[in-house]
Design an enzyme around this catalytic site. Structure first.
Site, PDB file in Angstrom:
ATOM      1  N   TRP A 128       0.844  -1.203   0.000  1.00  0.00           N
ATOM      2  CA  TRP A 128       0.000   0.000   0.000  1.00  0.00           C
ATOM      3  C   TRP A 128       0.870   1.240   0.000  1.00  0.00           C
ATOM      4  O   TRP A 128       1.735   1.391   0.849  1.00  0.00           O
ATOM      5  CB  TRP A 128      -0.914   0.003   1.224  1.00  0.00           C
ATOM      6  N   ALA A 165     -12.612 -12.765   6.646  1.00  0.00           N
ATOM      7  CA  ALA A 165     -12.665 -11.324   6.369  1.00  0.00           C
ATOM      8  C   ALA A 165     -12.563 -11.125   4.873  1.00  0.00           C
ATOM      9  O   ALA A 165     -12.054 -11.993   4.148  1.00  0.00           O
ATOM     10  CB  ALA A 165     -11.522 -10.597   7.080  1.00  0.00           C
TER      11      ALA A 165
END
Ligand code: PHE
Length: 337
Positions: A156, A302
């Site tokens: 990221w 998730a």
């Protein structure tokens, strides 16, 4: 008897006539000067008390004055009527004219797409919560098993914010994903957990047709006794089929995210191509354990999906940059609630 002062009477009458601003005061004026008990009538009545010579002279003058007062009255009346008509004409409103259109707004396509996602998961029993856009690296990285020196941080591109918590050694950033809310939610709740987290994320990167530096994600987290990968597959498959139709083909492939094990990517078959929709996986047992829960007893899954990508798929939009250019020709094409 003195001869009446017709000159004074005339100038008084004319001044009063000019002062009359409406028809009612004009009528009052007429009664006062020309009426049966009016001032000029009184003069005419008193003529008989004068001598012959005076009567002839004053009588003629009075009759002429009467004529001037009468035509003065008529002229003033017409003038008042004209200005009233002009006023009415100028204030005229055409009530048959259709009202000017008030353009009603429409919801932004990403809001529409996000609400669609929320509806599907609500129907499956999920709660919907939100978290902060400005986040500590502690939640965005560390607690998700991405320590400072871990190469996974490079996944990221981060926009750092000028704020540091020296005491706890935390730095602030614009969250790069909604996953930090997994941790925040687990800190505040006990299993069973079934929640989605829609929200905006930010990444320091150059934009192109498929990348924006700001994006919308919906995170999902389920934790309970006996949750397996089958639950993950079943939940996500029924989600994408509700959005794109029962016939939709799906594909799960291995992927890596430090906070899940195993990790996967879900792709859907769309116009003869496989399109990646989201990242997902089983919540890493170390994360369950760090919450103080027994990972032998509690398991969970998730997922995190990009809402822009979903919207592009659904509406056949080929450039992500359209969403945030504020061009009404684009935005007004989307209707819904
Ligand atoms: N947070 C990941 C991303 O932004 C997606 C993800 C969420 C993956 C939850 C697995 C589990 O790419």
């Amino acid at each position: 008897m003195d001869t009446p002062d017709l000159v004074a009477l005339e100038s008084e009458a004319m001044a009063a006539l000019d002062a009359a601003q409406d028809e009612a005061s004009l009528q009052t004026w007429r009664v006062a000067f020309l009426g049966r008990k009016g001032r000029l009538t009184a003069v005419l009545r008193s003529l008989k008390e004068l001598s012959d010579a005076e009567r002839r002279e004053v009588g003629a003058a009075s009759n002429q004055l009467k004529g001037r007062l009468e035509s003065g009255f008529e002229a003033r009346l017409r003038a008042l009527q004209r200005s009233q008509a002009a006023l009415l004409a100028s204030e005229r409103i055409d009530v048959t004219l259709p009202a000017r259109p008030l353009p009603g707004g429409t919801l932004h396509p990403i809001t529409l797409a996000r609400r669609q996602v929320e509806r599907v998961f609500r129907d499956m029993g999920f709660d919907v919560v939100e978290g902060p856009d400005v986040e500590w690296d502690h939640y965005n990285f560390d607690r998700l098993r991405i320590p400072a020196d871990h190469p996974a941080r490079d996944m990221w591109d981060t926009i750092w914010v000028d704020a540091v918590d020296e005491e706890r050694d935390r730095r602030a950033l614009l969250r790069t994903h909604t996953s930090p809310m997994q941790i925040r939610y687990m800190d505040e709740h006990q299993p069973p957990i079934r929640v989605i987290v829609p929200g905006t994320c930010y990444r320091y990167e150059a934009t192109d047709a498929t990348h924006e530096w700001m994006l919308t994600q919906v995170e999902g987290l389920v934790i309970d006794e006996g949750i397996s990968f089958a639950h993950l597959k079943g939940t996500l498959e029924s989600f994408v089929r509700r959005l794109f139709g029962e016939e939709l083909e799906t594909r799960f492939r291995c992927d890596y995210f430090p906070f899940v094990e195993p990790g996967a990517e879900l792709a859907v078959r769309w116009h003869d191509r496989w399109l990646e929709l989201l990242g997902c996986g089983m919540v890493h047992p170390e994360i369950i354990e760090a919450q103080g829960w027994d990972p032998e007893r509690y398991t969970g899954f998730a997922f995190g999906m990009g809402v822009e990508r979903l919207a592009m798929l659904q509406w056949g939009i080929n450039d992500i940059r359209y969403f945030y250019q504020n061009d009404l020709r684009f935005l007004s094409q989307f209707r819904g609630s």
